[in-house]
Design a protein around this motif. Structure first.
Motif, mmCIF file in Angstrom:
data_model
loop_
_atom_site.group_PDB
_atom_site.id
_atom_site.type_symbol
_atom_site.label_atom_id
_atom_site.label_comp_id
_atom_site.label_asym_id
_atom_site.label_seq_id
_atom_site.Cartn_x
_atom_site.Cartn_y
_atom_site.Cartn_z
ATOM 1 N N ILE A 105 0.840 -1.203 0.000
ATOM 2 C CA ILE A 105 0.000 0.000 0.000
ATOM 3 C C ILE A 105 0.872 1.247 0.000
ATOM 4 C CG2 ILE A 105 -1.692 1.346 1.328
ATOM 5 C CD1 ILE A 105 -2.737 -1.428 2.375
ATOM 6 N N LEU A 106 1.890 1.256 0.858
ATOM 7 C CA LEU A 106 2.789 2.408 0.932
ATOM 8 C C LEU A 106 3.479 2.647 -0.400
ATOM 9 C CD1 LEU A 106 4.075 4.623 2.709
ATOM 10 C CD2 LEU A 106 5.836 2.947 3.339
ATOM 11 N N SER A 107 3.907 1.569 -1.066
ATOM 12 C CA SER A 107 4.613 1.743 -2.342
ATOM 13 C C SER A 107 3.712 2.350 -3.408
ATOM 14 C CB SER A 107 5.202 0.419 -2.819
ATOM 15 O OG SER A 107 4.188 -0.470 -3.210
ATOM 16 N N ILE A 108 2.419 2.042 -3.356
ATOM 17 C CA ILE A 108 1.478 2.633 -4.314
ATOM 18 C C ILE A 108 1.485 4.154 -4.171
ATOM 19 C CG2 ILE A 108 -0.990 2.925 -4.831
ATOM 20 C CD1 ILE A 108 -1.281 -0.109 -4.143
ATOM 21 N N TYR A 109 1.458 4.643 -2.933
ATOM 22 C CA TYR A 109 1.426 6.091 -2.712
ATOM 23 C C TYR A 109 2.791 6.727 -2.918
ATOM 24 C CZ TYR A 109 -3.273 5.293 -1.137
ATOM 25 O OH TYR A 109 -4.593 4.944 -1.097
ATOM 26 N N LEU A 110 3.852 6.038 -2.529
ATOM 27 C CA LEU A 110 5.197 6.602 -2.716
ATOM 28 C C LEU A 110 5.534 6.759 -4.194
ATOM 29 C CD1 LEU A 110 7.381 4.850 0.024
ATOM 30 C CD2 LEU A 110 6.430 7.168 0.028
ATOM 31 N N ASP A 111 5.026 5.843 -5.034
ATOM 32 C CA ASP A 111 5.280 5.924 -6.475
ATOM 33 C C ASP A 111 4.674 7.179 -7.089
ATOM 34 O OD1 ASP A 111 6.674 3.558 -6.407
ATOM 35 O OD2 ASP A 111 5.042 2.334 -7.243
ATOM 36 N N LYS A 112 3.670 7.742 -6.435
ATOM 37 C CA LYS A 112 2.990 8.934 -6.957
ATOM 38 C C LYS A 112 3.541 10.224 -6.357
ATOM 39 C CE LYS A 112 -1.314 6.354 -7.406
ATOM 40 N NZ LYS A 112 -2.694 6.218 -6.954
ATOM 41 N N MET A 113 4.525 10.094 -5.454
ATOM 42 C CA MET A 113 5.034 11.266 -4.735
ATOM 43 C C MET A 113 6.494 11.518 -5.083
ATOM 44 S SD MET A 113 3.584 10.376 -0.917
ATOM 45 C CE MET A 113 3.968 11.972 -0.210
ATOM 46 N N SER A 116 12.558 11.846 -1.458
ATOM 47 C CA SER A 116 14.020 11.738 -1.425
ATOM 48 C C SER A 116 14.448 11.346 -0.014
ATOM 49 C CB SER A 116 14.683 13.051 -1.854
ATOM 50 O OG SER A 116 14.385 14.082 -0.949
ATOM 51 N N GLY A 117 15.296 10.328 0.051
ATOM 52 C CA GLY A 117 15.815 9.890 1.337
ATOM 53 C C GLY A 117 14.805 9.196 2.221
ATOM 54 N N VAL A 118 13.783 8.630 1.631
ATOM 55 C CA VAL A 118 12.740 7.967 2.413
ATOM 56 C C VAL A 118 13.093 6.484 2.549
ATOM 57 C CG1 VAL A 118 10.305 7.302 2.443
ATOM 58 C CG2 VAL A 118 10.961 9.596 1.731
ATOM 59 N N GLU A 119 13.051 5.993 3.780
ATOM 60 C CA GLU A 119 13.313 4.585 4.067
ATOM 61 C C GLU A 119 11.992 3.915 4.426
ATOM 62 O OE1 GLU A 119 16.600 4.016 6.849
ATOM 63 O OE2 GLU A 119 17.210 6.071 6.398
ATOM 64 N N PRO A 120 11.390 3.208 3.477
ATOM 65 C CA PRO A 120 10.084 2.594 3.724
ATOM 66 C C PRO A 120 10.061 1.654 4.938
ATOM 67 C CG PRO A 120 10.587 2.540 1.394
ATOM 68 C CD PRO A 120 11.823 3.021 2.092
ATOM 69 N N GLU A 121 11.157 0.944 5.201
ATOM 70 C CA GLU A 121 11.176 0.008 6.326
ATOM 71 C C GLU A 121 10.986 0.731 7.661
ATOM 72 O OE1 GLU A 121 11.079 -3.354 6.568
ATOM 73 O OE2 GLU A 121 10.806 -3.290 4.391
ATOM 74 N N ILE A 123 9.343 3.545 8.062
ATOM 75 C CA ILE A 123 7.929 3.959 8.079
ATOM 76 C C ILE A 123 7.041 2.765 8.439
ATOM 77 C CG2 ILE A 123 6.024 4.865 6.689
ATOM 78 C CD1 ILE A 123 8.209 6.362 5.047
ATOM 79 N N LEU A 124 7.336 1.601 7.870
ATOM 80 C CA LEU A 124 6.527 0.410 8.135
ATOM 81 C C LEU A 124 6.553 0.024 9.607
ATOM 82 C CD1 LEU A 124 7.372 -1.759 5.010
ATOM 83 C CD2 LEU A 124 5.216 -0.599 5.518
ATOM 84 N N LYS A 125 7.690 0.156 10.249
ATOM 85 C CA LYS A 125 7.782 -0.164 11.675
ATOM 86 C C LYS A 125 6.886 0.755 12.501
ATOM 87 C CE LYS A 125 12.411 -2.116 11.631
ATOM 88 N NZ LYS A 125 13.824 -1.913 11.959
ATOM 89 N N LYS A 126 6.733 1.990 12.053
ATOM 90 C CA LYS A 126 5.948 2.968 12.801
ATOM 91 C C LYS A 126 4.456 2.940 12.450
ATOM 92 C CE LYS A 126 9.580 6.129 13.984
ATOM 93 N NZ LYS A 126 9.454 6.049 15.439
ATOM 94 N N THR A 127 4.090 2.146 11.453
ATOM 95 C CA THR A 127 2.689 2.122 11.027
ATOM 96 C C THR A 127 1.976 0.830 11.423
ATOM 97 O OG1 THR A 127 3.307 1.312 8.822
ATOM 98 C CG2 THR A 127 3.052 3.710 9.102
ATOM 99 N N GLU A 128 2.486 0.133 12.398
ATOM 100 C CA GLU A 128 1.801 -1.062 12.919
ATOM 101 C C GLU A 128 0.409 -0.647 13.391
ATOM 102 O OE1 GLU A 128 1.346 -4.989 13.760
ATOM 103 O OE2 GLU A 128 3.248 -4.166 13.050
ATOM 104 N N GLY A 129 -0.605 -1.378 12.951
ATOM 105 C CA GLY A 129 -1.981 -1.054 13.330
ATOM 106 C C GLY A 129 -2.651 -0.052 12.404
ATOM 107 N N PHE A 130 -1.971 0.407 11.367
ATOM 108 C CA PHE A 130 -2.561 1.341 10.408
ATOM 109 C C PHE A 130 -3.388 0.574 9.382
ATOM 110 C CE2 PHE A 130 -0.142 5.601 10.274
ATOM 111 C CZ PHE A 130 0.087 5.588 11.630
ATOM 112 N N SER A 131 -4.487 1.160 8.982
ATOM 113 C CA SER A 131 -5.291 0.615 7.886
ATOM 114 C C SER A 131 -4.758 1.200 6.582
ATOM 115 C CB SER A 131 -6.755 1.013 8.066
ATOM 116 O OG SER A 131 -6.896 2.422 7.918
ATOM 117 N N GLY A 132 -5.299 0.741 5.468
ATOM 118 C CA GLY A 132 -4.922 1.317 4.180
ATOM 119 C C GLY A 132 -5.265 2.799 4.111
ATOM 120 N N GLN A 156 12.111 11.800 4.770
ATOM 121 C CA GLN A 156 11.847 10.912 5.903
ATOM 122 C C GLN A 156 11.259 11.677 7.094
ATOM 123 O OE1 GLN A 156 12.283 7.661 5.564
ATOM 124 N NE2 GLN A 156 11.832 7.029 7.636
ATOM 125 N N LEU A 157 11.806 12.846 7.394
ATOM 126 C CA LEU A 157 11.321 13.641 8.523
ATOM 127 C C LEU A 157 9.839 13.970 8.364
ATOM 128 C CD1 LEU A 157 11.818 15.277 11.126
ATOM 129 C CD2 LEU A 157 12.459 17.210 9.651
#
Length: 181
Positions: A105-113, A116-121, A123-132, A156-157
């Motif tokens: 899901i995150l990659s779908i939105y990141l592809d449209k944005m 620079s310097g974004v580490e998806p992993e 972000i994923l650790k911090k989004t536990e319990g997030f819905s789409g 990233q910030l």
């Protein structure tokens, strides 16, 4: 007064005319919550709308090729009448996405944005319990942070600040559950 019931009747009439069709009711709990005897005119209007919905679902007119799907995140407050056999009698629970699904899901939105310097992993650790929907909101909010900081790319910030803002919102608390207790 009476407009809600009238609209429900017209929607089902149109659905029958255009059949095969699907009537999708989002936030079903807004009109199909457990009935209470408060007596306010607003509550009576909601109950009239609900009664019309029940009449359309299993009244005298056959639904033929009209299917109904209702969606809610408050199954706990639905009136038992809506869940009786022959009405909305199949409950399908959609669980929160797994880490792998959140990554997709995150990659779908990141592809449209522009990022620079974004580490998806991270972000994923911090989004536990997030819905789409929460992930979409996160990306939008991160974009707002980048705009406020006069940047053309999201960093990233921005995502970390957006996570903090979303986690602090009320929808991650359980306070709303006690208001119907």
């Amino acid at each position: 007064i009476g407009e809600g019931a009238k609209l429900v009747k017209e929607i089902f009439q149109l659905a029958r005319e255009k059949a095969p069709s699907i009537v999708f009711i989002d936030e079903l709990d807004a009109i199909a919550a457990t009935r209470v005897d408060i007596g306010t005119s607003g509550e009576r209007e909601v109950q009239r709308t609900f009664m019309q919905l029940l009449a359309e679902i299993d009244g005298f007119k056959n639904l033929d090729n009209v299917k109904i799907i209702g969606c809610t995140n408050r199954k706990d407050i639905l009136d038992p009448a809506i869940l009786r056999p022959g009405r909305l009698d199949r409950l399908i629970q959609v669980d929160l996405p797994t880490k792998a699904e959140r990554k997709d899901i995150l990659s779908i939105y990141l592809d449209k944005m522009p990022v620079s310097g974004v580490e998806p992993e991270v972000i994923l650790k911090k989004t536990e319990g997030f819905s789409g929907a929460d992930i979409k909101s996160l990306c939008t909010e991160a974009g707002y942070y980048a705009i406020r900081r006069n940047r053309r790319s999201v960093q990233q910030l921005d995502f970390l600040d957006a996570v903090e803002k979303i986690v602090s919102k009320e929808h991650f608390s359980t306070d709303h559950l006690s208001m119907f207790g």
